[in-house]
Design an enzyme around this catalytic site. Structure first.
Site, mmCIF file in Angstrom:
data_model
loop_
_atom_site.group_PDB
_atom_site.id
_atom_site.type_symbol
_atom_site.label_atom_id
_atom_site.label_comp_id
_atom_site.label_asym_id
_atom_site.label_seq_id
_atom_site.Cartn_x
_atom_site.Cartn_y
_atom_site.Cartn_z
ATOM 1 N N GLN A 213 30.644 50.837 74.382
ATOM 2 C CA GLN A 213 29.960 50.059 75.407
ATOM 3 C C GLN A 213 28.443 50.179 75.296
ATOM 4 O OE1 GLN A 213 33.201 51.777 78.430
ATOM 5 N NE2 GLN A 213 31.591 50.709 79.506
ATOM 6 N N PHE A 244 36.295 50.806 80.436
ATOM 7 C CA PHE A 244 36.283 51.392 81.778
ATOM 8 C C PHE A 244 35.249 52.508 81.933
ATOM 9 C CE2 PHE A 244 40.852 50.405 80.763
ATOM 10 C CZ PHE A 244 40.873 49.165 81.387
ATOM 11 N N GLU A 248 31.223 54.498 76.990
ATOM 12 C CA GLU A 248 29.779 54.408 77.176
ATOM 13 C C GLU A 248 29.069 55.491 76.376
ATOM 14 O OE1 GLU A 248 26.375 54.402 80.707
ATOM 15 O OE2 GLU A 248 28.473 54.025 81.210
ATOM 16 N N ARG A 326 25.136 58.521 92.289
ATOM 17 C CA ARG A 326 25.824 57.346 92.847
ATOM 18 C C ARG A 326 26.859 57.760 93.888
ATOM 19 N NH1 ARG A 326 26.434 51.775 91.963
ATOM 20 N NH2 ARG A 326 24.933 51.757 90.259
ATOM 21 N N ARG A 358 34.758 53.492 85.636
ATOM 22 C CA ARG A 358 34.590 52.349 86.528
ATOM 23 C C ARG A 358 34.299 52.774 87.982
ATOM 24 N NH1 ARG A 358 39.031 47.470 86.273
ATOM 25 N NH2 ARG A 358 37.728 45.784 87.086
ATOM 26 N N PHE A 360 31.652 54.827 88.600
ATOM 27 C CA PHE A 360 30.568 55.745 88.241
ATOM 28 C C PHE A 360 30.199 56.698 89.379
ATOM 29 C CE2 PHE A 360 26.286 56.735 86.499
ATOM 30 C CZ PHE A 360 26.602 56.897 85.171
ATOM 31 N N THR A 457 21.478 53.322 88.079
ATOM 32 C CA THR A 457 20.646 54.265 88.815
ATOM 33 C C THR A 457 19.533 54.830 87.940
ATOM 34 O OG1 THR A 457 22.310 55.961 88.339
ATOM 35 C CG2 THR A 457 22.417 54.905 90.485
ATOM 36 N N ALA A 526 27.931 49.685 84.878
ATOM 37 C CA ALA A 526 27.290 49.540 86.189
ATOM 38 C C ALA A 526 27.446 48.137 86.762
ATOM 39 C CB ALA A 526 25.812 49.922 86.115
ATOM 40 N N GLU A 728 32.997 46.608 88.901
ATOM 41 C CA GLU A 728 33.437 47.886 89.454
ATOM 42 C C GLU A 728 33.936 47.841 90.903
ATOM 43 O OE1 GLU A 728 30.807 51.301 87.449
ATOM 44 O OE2 GLU A 728 29.630 49.579 88.110
#
Length: 784
Positions: A213, A244, A248, A326, A358, A360, A457, A526, A728
């Site tokens: 990702q 998902f 990342e 988050r 998903r 986060f 974020t 995100a 998300e």
């Protein structure tokens, strides 16, 4: 000149497949026919080798010695490397240091790679990796959040967000409750496991086919471990079989290991993980220990709140700092917390480093306030929906505990609409009647909202680039920094481009994401993929359009306002020119037909030292109403109906968005009900495959599932065609199922007791909640 300005009320639909229309996924037929190519489907290059790693079987230990002779001598083995063979950086931490590509002398979780093998077959590499003889000096291991909190062991400093004087508000409140919950982690269990293919190129470089990702991070880290400038590494991803969040940061270590072996052998190397190795070696959703202390009045209105969220981060920071941020941002979910303190702990444990998933951290943060809403209702003898509605953000009560103003008030209207469309009040009465007369089966009902902030974020990640080419036959090629993992990003961006030029969608081709086309990409995460990349593509289109309008105006001697793009044609004054003919004419007159585009999210800022700012451009909103039936003798249950209402603004593709909402809800339901990660006391993962880790099946889905998009709710922010993110937020709709289970169990006591129910709410935990409820009821009778 903008022919389709960002503040346009809606894109025109004179051509087929433009933004706002429901269009099928561009690879849908390839997925179902098996023609979609993933990493393991790519043609095998000559001389291909296969990679595997030997990994630690200790949670925390020093490596005393490592004998790899048997590994090297195994038939088919071509190369074996250790940390000493890494020519560049050893640490590949994505944000903060702490993630060695291969452990040198200290291991900090079971499954941590300590050496790598390249062999002529996948099986040979895996079998050889098991033959290492490693001697360890065991060290004390911290495995749980409780242990880490007791020892004050953190991967990053704890943080606090505070408004007003919550201690005073709590002390003076007419009612006060405390509560605690444990929220389990979640395995990504993407259909396509972690995989990559690395090929050596000229000048010591490599080409990386990756299932990632965050393609630019793969490029950067591979360059660093090889000791090369970034431009010597090219990376590409056409599609992933699910991500998902699990791809990342977790895809980069595989690419780095494969690149090191490719450098050592000068041969292409494929590295794909078996399912069990994937689950052991890669991070998951963080499990959390949450608590609340809340003061409220006799109407259930919250006066003060002190909330704590503590995450099991694993052995390294990875993305945990932002994830716990988050969770703190979303500890309010949809509710105004007047005098409030939210504290977040990033607990270090000697387990695999947990990572993006998903939501986060947002889902874990929301869970504690939703438990509090149910608990307040039981304490006051009220319907939980009434308590939720009393505390909703609304005008005059619209500033979050971290200082951001809720500028678009959607939740009161959305909840009222879902309450009516789901027949909540009528069903509540029917369920109460049923529960009074049914001694074994109990039904539960819950309607829960979602308010989810949209933006990374980490401020610098809120940027994207794109590249748009128009060819002389009128066909259009698009490349952007977003990656496709099945969520429909490519088709949405193609629809944006089709709308910009007012041509049919079949004229648009979006090609594989590549670092040598669009550099310095942000991760597709995100919920920002369409927002960022759609706007970047639109920016490129508008630059081309400006040149085309100026050319048409001068070439045909009309004013710019008389140049109109519509229905695969360009109207220039009284003349109507077919799109392809117009493009050919522009080319012959040497007008640019290509441009890059760029977008950066405006307005966002946040100061972690003060815990104040505007971390999000806007919020997506939704709500779900779920009904369950529970067998109080066994703890088994079924979800029988769910109604969902989702605010997608002006949806770029309603068909794709509805599919994402359905899938996100089911994934969230699975997280909170069936998906249980089990560790041994020494930190060994015991659930290492589908046989022991249960994701929802078709039979687990509500047989009555009703999903709708909120109408007439365009985004007030200048997002692409005023759409809102969908990726998300649907996952958190699964909280309604968990809350409905608590509701059903609470009916055992006439809704007077709010039962403890940690997540996932497996039948065993539901049965324990029933037992706790009956015990409380018996104690009440005794005391009376």
């Amino acid at each position: 000149m903008r022919k389709l300005p960002l503040n346009s009320p809606t894109p025109r639909h004179s051509a087929k497949g433009q933004a706002g229309q429901g269009v099928k996924h561009d690879s849908a037929w390839k997925h179902v026919s098996g023609q979609a190519r993933y990493i393991d489907d790519l043609p095998v290059p000559e001389g291909l080798l296969h990679a595997a790693v030997g990994h630690s079987d200790q949670a925390h230990a020093r490596i005393v010695s490592m004998d790899l002779d048997a590994v090297r001598q195994f038939p088919g083995v071509v190369a074996v490397i250790t940390a000493a063979d890494v020519p560049g950086h050893l640490d590949i931490g994505p944000v903060f240091p702490g993630d060695p590509v291969l452990a040198a002398d200290l291991v900090e979780h079971i499954g941590q790679p300590i050496f790598a093998v390249a062999a002529t077959s996948h099986d040979a590499a895996r079998q050889a990796a098991r033959l290492a003889r490693v001697e360890y000096e065991p060290l004390d291991a911290v495995v749980t959040v409780d242990q880490a909190l007791e020892q004050q062991l953190f991967v990053r400093p704890s943080q606090t967000q505070c408004r007003g004087n919550p201690d005073k508000a709590l002390a003076e409140a007419p009612n006060r409750l405390q509560g605690q919950q444990r929220v389990g982690g979640q395995e990504h269990l993407y259909l396509e496991g972690q995989a990559c293919l690395v090929e050596p190129t000229e000048d010591r470089g490599v080409f990386v086919h990756t299932s990632s990702q965050h393609i630019s991070e793969v490029q950067k880290l591979v360059a660093e471990v090889l000791g090369l400038p970034i431009h010597e590494v090219q990376a590409e991803v056409r599609r992933m079989g699910g991500g998902f969040g699990g791809k990342e940061t977790q895809a980069a270590p595989l690419a780095c290991v494969a690149a090191l072996l490719a450098r050592a052998t000068n041969r292409p190397v494929k590295y794909r993980l078996s399912r069990s190795d994937d689950m052991i070696q890669t991070g998951k959703r963080h499990d959390f220990l949450n608590s609340y202390d809340i003061g409220f009045d006799h109407d259930g209105l919250i006066h003060g709140a002190d909330i704590m969220v503590a995450a099991r981060c694993g052995y390294s920071p990875d993305l945990s700092d932002a994830i716990v941020d988050r969770a703190m941002f979303h500890a309010d979910n949809a509710y105004f917390l007047d005098q409030a303190r939210v504290t977040g702990h990033r607990c270090k444990t000697h387990t695999v480093s947990n990572t993006a998933f998903r939501g986060f951290g947002g889902p874990q943060g929301m869970m504690i306030i939703e438990q509090a809403m149910d608990d307040i209702a039981r304490h006051l003898g009220r319907d939980p929906l009434d308590i939720r509605k009393t505390n909703l953000y609304r005008p005059g009560r619209d500033i979050t505990h971290y200082g951001q103003t809720i500028e678009q008030q959607v939740l009161p209207q959305l909840l009222e609409q879902l309450e009516a469309s789901s027949d909540y009040r009528q069903r509540r009465g029917e369920i109460d009647t049923f529960n009074r007369t049914s001694p074994v089966l109990k039904r539960g009902l819950a309607l829960t909202p979602v308010k989810f902030g949209i933006s990374f974020t980490a401020r610098h990640l809120n940027q994207a680039g794109a590249l748009v080419h128009i060819y002389t036959d009128g066909s259009i090629h698009v490349n952007h920094g977003g990656t496709e993992m099945g969520q429909g990003l490519y088709i949405k961006v193609a629809q944006v481009v089709a709308s910009a030029f007012q041509v049919d969608l079949d004229r648009i081709k979006v090609s594989a994401t590549r670092t040598d086309k669009v550099p310095n990409t942000s991760p597709t995460a995100a919920s920002s993929g369409s927002d960022l990349n759609g706007m970047a593509a639109l920016d490129a289109c508008e630059k081309i359009l400006a040149g085309l309008v100026q050319f048409a105006s001068e070439h045909w001697s009309v004013s710019p306002e008389q140049v109109i793009f519509s229905d695969n044609r360009v109207r220039v004054g009284d003349l109507s020119v077919p799109w392809a003919e117009f493009v050919q004419t522009a080319y012959l007159n040497r007008i640019p037909l290509s441009s890059s585009g760029f977008y950066s999210t405006p307005k966002i800022h946040y100061d972690p030292k003060t815990g104040k700012g505007r971390p999000f451009l806007y919020y997506s909103h939704a709500a779900a109403c779920s009904e369950v039936v529970v067998d109080t003798l066994t703890g088994e249950y079924r979800v029988v109906r769910t109604d969902i209402l989702f605010d997608a603004g002006r949806s770029l593709n309603p068909d794709i968005d509805l599919g994402q909402i359905e899938g996100g809800f089911v994934q969230g339901m699975g997280w909170l009900t069936t998906e249980e990660l089990v560790y041994s006391d020494d930190g060994r993962l015991l659930t290492t495959g589908p046989a022991t880790y249960k994701i929802p099946a078709v039979s687990d889905c509500p047989p009555d599932l009703r999903v709708a998009l909120l109408e007439n709710s365009p985004n007030r922010e200048a997002t692409v065609f005023h759409s809102k993110a969908v990726g998300e937020p649907p996952l958190m709709l699964g909280i309604s199922v968990w809350s409905a289970l608590r509701d059903a169990v609470s009916s055992v006591t006439g809704y007077r007791f709010s039962p403890p129910l940690d997540a996932p709410a497996t039948p065993e935990r539901v049965l324990a909640a029933v037992t706790a409820s009956k015990t409380w009821q018996a104690q009440q009778k005794e005391s009376a």
